[in-house]
Design an enzyme around this catalytic site. Sequence first.
Site, PDB file in Angstrom:
ATOM      1  N   GLU A  98     -21.953  33.597 -11.596  1.00 26.27           N
ATOM      2  CA  GLU A  98     -21.809  33.551 -10.145  1.00 26.27           C
ATOM      3  C   GLU A  98     -21.215  32.221  -9.704  1.00 26.27           C
ATOM      4  O   GLU A  98     -21.549  31.161 -10.242  1.00 26.27           O
ATOM      5  CB  GLU A  98     -23.159  33.806  -9.468  1.00 26.27           C
ATOM      6  CG  GLU A  98     -23.629  35.242  -9.670  1.00 26.27           C
ATOM      7  CD  GLU A  98     -24.846  35.612  -8.845  1.00 26.27           C
ATOM      8  OE1 GLU A  98     -24.882  36.750  -8.332  1.00 26.27           O
ATOM      9  OE2 GLU A  98     -25.767  34.780  -8.721  1.00 26.27           O
ATOM     10  N   CYS A 111     -19.101  25.892  -5.767  1.00 25.25           N
ATOM     11  CA  CYS A 111     -20.163  25.641  -6.750  1.00 25.25           C
ATOM     12  C   CYS A 111     -19.884  26.502  -7.969  1.00 25.25           C
ATOM     13  O   CYS A 111     -19.892  27.741  -7.879  1.00 25.25           O
ATOM     14  CB  CYS A 111     -21.521  25.982  -6.140  1.00 25.25           C
ATOM     15  SG  CYS A 111     -22.909  25.771  -7.277  1.00 25.25           S
ATOM     16  N   CYS A 118     -28.956  30.322 -18.987  1.00 27.11           N
ATOM     17  CA  CYS A 118     -29.375  28.926 -19.092  1.00 27.11           C
ATOM     18  C   CYS A 118     -30.453  28.799 -20.165  1.00 27.11           C
ATOM     19  O   CYS A 118     -31.197  29.748 -20.420  1.00 27.11           O
ATOM     20  CB  CYS A 118     -29.921  28.436 -17.742  1.00 27.11           C
ATOM     21  SG  CYS A 118     -30.183  26.646 -17.642  1.00 27.11           S
ATOM     22  N   CYS A 122     -36.491  26.100 -16.267  1.00 30.11           N
ATOM     23  CA  CYS A 122     -37.207  25.373 -15.215  1.00 30.11           C
ATOM     24  C   CYS A 122     -38.031  26.375 -14.414  1.00 30.11           C
ATOM     25  O   CYS A 122     -37.536  27.434 -14.032  1.00 30.11           O
ATOM     26  CB  CYS A 122     -36.224  24.626 -14.310  1.00 30.11           C
ATOM     27  SG  CYS A 122     -35.268  23.363 -15.179  1.00 30.11           S
ATOM     28  N   CYS A 125     -36.702  27.844 -10.975  1.00 28.86           N
ATOM     29  CA  CYS A 125     -35.294  28.238 -10.891  1.00 28.86           C
ATOM     30  C   CYS A 125     -35.098  29.683 -11.335  1.00 28.86           C
ATOM     31  O   CYS A 125     -35.474  30.059 -12.449  1.00 28.86           O
ATOM     32  CB  CYS A 125     -34.448  27.305 -11.762  1.00 28.86           C
ATOM     33  SG  CYS A 125     -32.683  27.650 -11.697  1.00 28.86           S
ATOM     34  N   CYS A 348     -29.412  27.059  -3.885  1.00 27.40           N
ATOM     35  CA  CYS A 348     -29.734  26.347  -5.130  1.00 27.40           C
ATOM     36  C   CYS A 348     -30.865  27.041  -5.876  1.00 27.40           C
ATOM     37  O   CYS A 348     -31.916  27.344  -5.302  1.00 27.40           O
ATOM     38  CB  CYS A 348     -30.142  24.908  -4.809  1.00 27.40           C
ATOM     39  SG  CYS A 348     -28.792  23.885  -4.208  1.00 27.40           S
TER      40      CYS A 348
END
Length: 378
Positions: A98, A111, A118, A122, A125, A348
């Site tokens: 994305e 962005c 990933c 975290c 997230c 975010c």
Amino acid sequence: MTQTTTDSRTDLLGLTRDQLQAELQAFGEKPFRAKQLWHWIYHQGETDFGRMTTLAKPLRERMAEHYRVGRPILAREQKSADGTAKWLVRFEDGNEAETVHIPEEDRGAVCISTQVGCTLTCRFCHTGTQLLVRNLSAGEIVGQFMTARDACGEWPTPNDGSRKLTNIVVMGMGEPLFNYEAVRDAMLIAMDSEGLGISRRRITLSTSGVVPMMRRYGEEVNTDLAISLHAVTDDLRDELMPINKKYPLDELLRACRDYPGASNARRITFEYLLLKGINDSEADARELARRLKDLPAKVNLLPFNSWPGCGYEPSSAHTMKKFSNLLNDLGLSAPIRSPRGRDIMAACGQLKSESQREPKSRQRARLEAGIVDDSHAS
């Protein structure tokens, strides 16, 4: 599932200037051809050799037989009520990431993602709930910005101050410093004055704190730097961000002090997500100010962008304002950032694609057969 044959021609997108020159020399062409091609690819945004009119027609035809200029496919677009756009981009192998466009009145940031998925997990997230599928190539990284230019009709590269897309933030899916070489090459391409022409001061790379790579990135690329911090004690950061167990706070902040180019004119941004009852107390604010007191730093306070099953709540507006005011009183610039694109999961920590890591045996068989998985086609 629809399967399509891969294009066996060499993709020129993502090659550095030196790599492009070496490729063309091996093809039997003189070095100045690399400069011509660079202009067409990165200044004009051209993907069709037939329209590269400064090249002789026989050369254009010969190049089209052996080369291509790839571009991620814009598979889906979502628009937020606040004007933010989220694009699902699809790569040649069918994997997706994305990319987000955040427009402002006189500028706009793109962005971009550096990995599909990933590795960091975290706790706060949403992207971290998707396992790492693979790293993106330099061409796939810089290609996201070029796809954004396609969508905004911003070719050739504007030089008159009329740009809609002025900034790059490397804050999408993935930890960029775990994909160092590709990110470095993509950023050097983006900054090239004869191509995309994005100033290094208009590029910000965000890292969770991969300490060994921070100095190298500063020496070789030296864009602005943002640190995903979110906690002021090792115990809490270990819980929220497991990478802290490998690179604890003292080590991370030492690397920030050593970051080449960091100064009062180019301060390092520390991103601090405020979580209700977790990291939003007066004591947390005072400790944050203490830890950053000898750094050229500014703090971006971020409201938490919730997602299903996350287990955290955002701090109240009153708590956030109190936290910000205290940091300001203690000498730190600490604005509260208004979240953009929440309604389309573009803020975010909310990015995630449907790409899944497939077994290596199946991946090998698919690649040997020369096919890609297009099962996510819209």
